[in-house]
Structure formats: structure tokens, C-alpha cells
Motif scaffolding. Structure first.
Motif, PDB file in Angstrom:
ATOM      1  N   THR A 311      73.664  12.036 -11.954  1.00  0.00           N
ATOM      2  CA  THR A 311      73.549  10.681 -11.396  1.00  0.00           C
ATOM      3  C   THR A 311      73.312   9.625 -12.471  1.00  0.00           C
ATOM      4  O   THR A 311      73.150   8.454 -12.142  1.00  0.00           O
ATOM      5  CB  THR A 311      72.400  10.622 -10.370  1.00  0.00           C
ATOM      6  OG1 THR A 311      71.163  10.930 -11.028  1.00  0.00           O
ATOM      7  CG2 THR A 311      72.630  11.615  -9.237  1.00  0.00           C
ATOM      8  N   ASP A 312      73.266  10.042 -13.731  1.00  0.00           N
ATOM      9  CA  ASP A 312      73.134   9.085 -14.838  1.00  0.00           C
ATOM     10  C   ASP A 312      74.334   8.136 -14.812  1.00  0.00           C
ATOM     11  O   ASP A 312      75.482   8.590 -14.793  1.00  0.00           O
ATOM     12  CB  ASP A 312      73.085   9.843 -16.161  1.00  0.00           C
ATOM     13  CG  ASP A 312      72.783   8.928 -17.347  1.00  0.00           C
ATOM     14  OD1 ASP A 312      73.092   7.720 -17.262  1.00  0.00           O
ATOM     15  OD2 ASP A 312      72.251   9.417 -18.352  1.00  0.00           O
ATOM     16  N   PRO A 313      74.115   6.823 -14.789  1.00  0.00           N
ATOM     17  CA  PRO A 313      75.255   5.886 -14.725  1.00  0.00           C
ATOM     18  C   PRO A 313      76.288   6.097 -15.821  1.00  0.00           C
ATOM     19  O   PRO A 313      77.478   5.854 -15.605  1.00  0.00           O
ATOM     20  CB  PRO A 313      74.579   4.509 -14.853  1.00  0.00           C
ATOM     21  CG  PRO A 313      73.184   4.728 -14.356  1.00  0.00           C
ATOM     22  CD  PRO A 313      72.830   6.118 -14.757  1.00  0.00           C
ATOM     23  N   GLN A 314      75.849   6.565 -17.002  1.00  0.00           N
ATOM     24  CA  GLN A 314      76.803   6.783 -18.087  1.00  0.00           C
ATOM     25  C   GLN A 314      77.631   8.047 -17.887  1.00  0.00           C
ATOM     26  O   GLN A 314      78.723   8.168 -18.442  1.00  0.00           O
ATOM     27  CB  GLN A 314      76.061   6.863 -19.426  1.00  0.00           C
ATOM     28  CG  GLN A 314      75.379   5.562 -19.824  1.00  0.00           C
ATOM     29  CD  GLN A 314      74.684   5.671 -21.168  1.00  0.00           C
ATOM     30  OE1 GLN A 314      74.669   6.740 -21.781  1.00  0.00           O
ATOM     31  NE2 GLN A 314      74.119   4.575 -21.630  1.00  0.00           N
ATOM     32  N   TRP A 315      77.094   8.998 -17.114  1.00  0.00           N
ATOM     33  CA  TRP A 315      77.783  10.275 -16.923  1.00  0.00           C
ATOM     34  C   TRP A 315      77.920  10.587 -15.427  1.00  0.00           C
ATOM     35  O   TRP A 315      77.959  11.746 -15.039  1.00  0.00           O
ATOM     36  CB  TRP A 315      77.013  11.410 -17.593  1.00  0.00           C
ATOM     37  CG  TRP A 315      76.940  11.308 -19.072  1.00  0.00           C
ATOM     38  CD1 TRP A 315      76.012  10.668 -19.815  1.00  0.00           C
ATOM     39  CD2 TRP A 315      77.876  11.874 -20.007  1.00  0.00           C
ATOM     40  NE1 TRP A 315      76.283  10.793 -21.143  1.00  0.00           N
ATOM     41  CE2 TRP A 315      77.415  11.541 -21.304  1.00  0.00           C
ATOM     42  CE3 TRP A 315      79.042  12.637 -19.881  1.00  0.00           C
ATOM     43  CZ2 TRP A 315      78.086  11.934 -22.460  1.00  0.00           C
ATOM     44  CZ3 TRP A 315      79.698  13.036 -21.028  1.00  0.00           C
ATOM     45  CH2 TRP A 315      79.235  12.682 -22.295  1.00  0.00           C
ATOM     46  N   ILE A 316      78.004   9.602 -14.608  1.00  0.00           N
ATOM     47  CA  ILE A 316      77.993   9.829 -13.167  1.00  0.00           C
ATOM     48  C   ILE A 316      79.261  10.552 -12.726  1.00  0.00           C
ATOM     49  O   ILE A 316      80.360  10.301 -13.230  1.00  0.00           O
ATOM     50  CB  ILE A 316      77.830   8.488 -12.410  1.00  0.00           C
ATOM     51  CG1 ILE A 316      77.433   8.745 -10.963  1.00  0.00           C
ATOM     52  CG2 ILE A 316      79.104   7.659 -12.504  1.00  0.00           C
ATOM     53  CD1 ILE A 316      76.935   7.498 -10.248  1.00  0.00           C
TER      54      ILE A 316
END
Length: 351
Positions: A311-316
Motif C-alpha cells: 500500500t506504499d504510494p510509491q510501490w502501490i
């Protein structure tokens, strides 16, 4: 059909005998081979050939294969969850200590009261490493996560449940009606409700029963709930092993002057536990996998830490890679346990 399975060839090849022993087996074998031929090439292409092993999220999105660069970037979070990164060596030491204790326990010649003492000391050391105290900075249990939580909950609950399960199994076989009734009620009540319901009760209902101002840590409540759940199922497994021991064993022990408890400890229980190695390992594997359910009470085990990492915005969006990686970790542990149980059964039956 006799042309499909020459007797001499089948006698030399048990695998061929199992797969071509009948028309049904032959059809199933052909269907499995066709499915494998259709599924394996695109799966391997996604896993390895077209995969991105290094780079950024943009390079992964441009590729058509798996993004293993995501796992490399988020590996520490997947393994440790929200545990403070500057305290990561403590968590790795706890993981190593737990795995080391399991490795020592896998050697039959080390089975003694000293090994039990080592487990008690080891669990205390793991709790100290994760939670801190003294020279170590304190880390609250709501920051614990990842593989340490999965291993500690599954192994700790099994260790706590084992003596309780033996007592419940003996109580259920007792001639004292009150003791037997209490054991039956506890075992059947716990086995009759889902583990999720027990977790909810430990998290929501149990705190309401405590005096005002009193509180018990959420991790401790989850561990106790899981231990009771394991004990109920393990008690039935132990009871089945006790019933498998011939009555003549107890009679022979009594004729030698052994007391009832000496007979249980030295004669009956060792034979009973040896008979149920496979069900015990099967239960242990199931509990190891069921620790993922602690997510419903806000705890992040290995699986839920991996899902949170995606869920990390950079790795979504890289959920598939997270799930595949965690599935591989679970497979390694569970497959090793299954193979060890087969070896242990053969080892203990060797004269």
C-alpha cells in the motif's frame, strides 16, 4: 487395458503402477500433465523471464513480469512490520533464537528437561529482545510485526498449550465425573467456535470483565487465546494416542511396582505421543498458518505486513509479488515440518 500396463513393468515402477493402474488414473494423469503444460510456461515467464529484479516502481510498471525489486525494497518491512528500523538487529536476533530452538528440538537425543528449560529461557529472551528493558530501548507490542510475531505466537502458544492439552486429555479419560465433565465442556466449547470468535472475545469481551483501570496487553491476550484454542485440539490428539496404547502396558508397569503417575510419565505418554506425531505436526502447521487471523485485532504478522507494504504510494499495487513471497516463506517452514515429521516417525520406529 492390459496392454497399457505390462505387469513386469508396473512391478518395477511403483509410480507407473499408481498412475496407469486404471483408466481413471490414466485420465487424471494426462489431465494433470496437460494443465501443467498450459500453466507452467506463462507462470515461469512472469516469475523469472520477464521479471524485474532491480529498479524502481516505474521500471516495474513498464515490464510485464513480476516486480521482485519491490520485495528487495520492502524486505525489511515485510519481515519486521512496523518494528523500529533502528532496532532491527534485536528482532533478527529474536528470529534466529526461535529458529535455533526449533532446530535443537528437532534432535531426539537432546530431548530432556534441559531442553524444556532452554525453551523457557529462550522465550523469555525473545520477549526481552523484542520488548526491550534494561539497556535496550522499550518497544511496545503494537509495534511488533512480521515474522517475529508469526513465529512467537505459533511457537509460544504451542509450548504453552502442550502441558494443558495433556492435562485435558487425561482429565477427559478420568473416572472422576466432575473432572471429566469440566474437560469435555472446555474442549468441546473451544472446538465448537471459530478461532476468530475466540480472538474477538479476548480483545473485546475480556477487557470488559477486568476491574476499572486494569488492562492486559493485546499481544498477551492473543497469545492466551491461541494457546487455549491449540490446547483443545491438541488434547483430542493426545487422547487418541492414549487410547492407542494397549492396556497391557499399564498392567505390566503396575506389576513392576510403578505408581500411576510413573506409568503415565515413563510408559504410556511416550508411546502415546509417538503414535500421534503426524497429527501433532499437522496441527502445528495449521496454527502457524492461522496466525494470519490476528490481523482482525490490529496485529501485523508476516502476511499482513506484506500486504501493508504493497500500500506504499510509491510501490502501490504489487500485491501479487507480496503474496507469492510470503507463500514461499510459509511453504519453506511447512514443508520442512512435514518432511521432519516423516523422518521422526521412521527414526522412532527403528529398533
Amino acid at each position: 487395458m492390459s496392454a497399457l500396463r505390462p505387469p513386469a513393468l508396473l512391478d518395477r515402477s511403483p509410480l507407473l503402477k499408481a498412475t496407469v493402474g486404471s483408466r481413471g488414473n490414466l485420465a487424471l494423469s494426462v489431465a494433470v500433465l496437460l494443465l501443467a503444460a498450459l500453466a507452467l510456461p506463462p507462470m515461469l515467464r512472469w516469475l523469472l523471464v520477464d521479471a524485474t529484479f532491480t529498479g524502481t516502481a516505474e521500471s516495474c510498471k513498464a515490464a510485464s513480469g513480476a516486480c521482485w525489486a519491490f520485495i528487495g525494497e520492502k524486505l525489511k518491512f515485510v519481515v519486521l512490520g512496523f518494528y523500529p528500523q533502528d532496532q532491527a538487529p534485536r528482532a533478527y536476533a529474536a528470529i534466529g533464537l526461535l529458529i535455533g530452538l526449533v532446530g535443537l528440538s528437532a534432535i531426539p537425543r537432546l530431548w530432556s528437561r534441559w531442553l524444556a528449560a532452554a525453551w523457557v529461557a529462550g522465550l523469555v529472551a525473545v520477549l526481552w529482545l523484542l520488548g526491550g528493558g534494561g539497556p535496550l530501548a522499550p518497544v511496545p507490542t503494537d509495534k511488533w510485526g512480521g515474522l517475529p510475531v508469526t513465529l512467537l505466537l505459533s511457537l509460544g502458544s504451542f509450548i504453552l498449550a502442550f502441558p494443558l492439552a495433556i492435562l485435558l486429555a487425561l482429565a477427559r479419560r478420568s473416572k472422576l465425573g466432575g473432572v471429566r465433565l469440566y474437560a469435555v465442556l472446555l474442549i468441546e466449547t473451544v472446538r465448537g467456535v471459530p478461532f476468530i470468535a475466540i480472538l474477538y472475545a479476548s480483545t473485546l469481551l475480556f477487557p470488559l470483565m477486568l476491574p476499572a483501570g486494569a488492562a492486559i496487553d493485546k499481544f498477551a491476550r492473543a497469545a492466551v487465546a491461541l494457546s487455549i484454542f491449540v490446547a483443545a485440539y491438541l488434547a483430542e490428539i493426545v487422547r487418541a494416542g492414549l487410547q492407542a496404547v494397549p492396556r497391557g502396558q499399564s498392567e505390566a508397569a503396575a506389576s513392576l511396582g510403578l505408581t500411576h503417575w510413573q506409568t503415565l510419565r515413563l510408559i504410556v505418554l511416550p508411546q502415546a505421543l509417538k503414535e500421534v506425531i503426524a497429527p501433532i505436526v499437522n496441527l502445528a502447521v495449521g496454527i502457524f498458518q492461522d496466525t494470519t487471523l490476528v490481523a482482525i485485532i490490529g496485529m501485523f504478522d508476516l502476511l499482513n505486513a506484506a500486504r501493508a507494504a504493497a500500500t506504499d504510494p510509491q510501490w502501490i499495487g504489487f500485491y501479487a509479488e507480496a503474496y507469492v513471497f510470503v507463500a514461499a516463506v510459509y511453504f519453506v517452514f511447512c514443508f520442512a515440518a512435514a518432511r521432519y515429521s516423516l523422518w521422526l516417525e521412521r527414526h522412532l520406529r527403528t529398533p
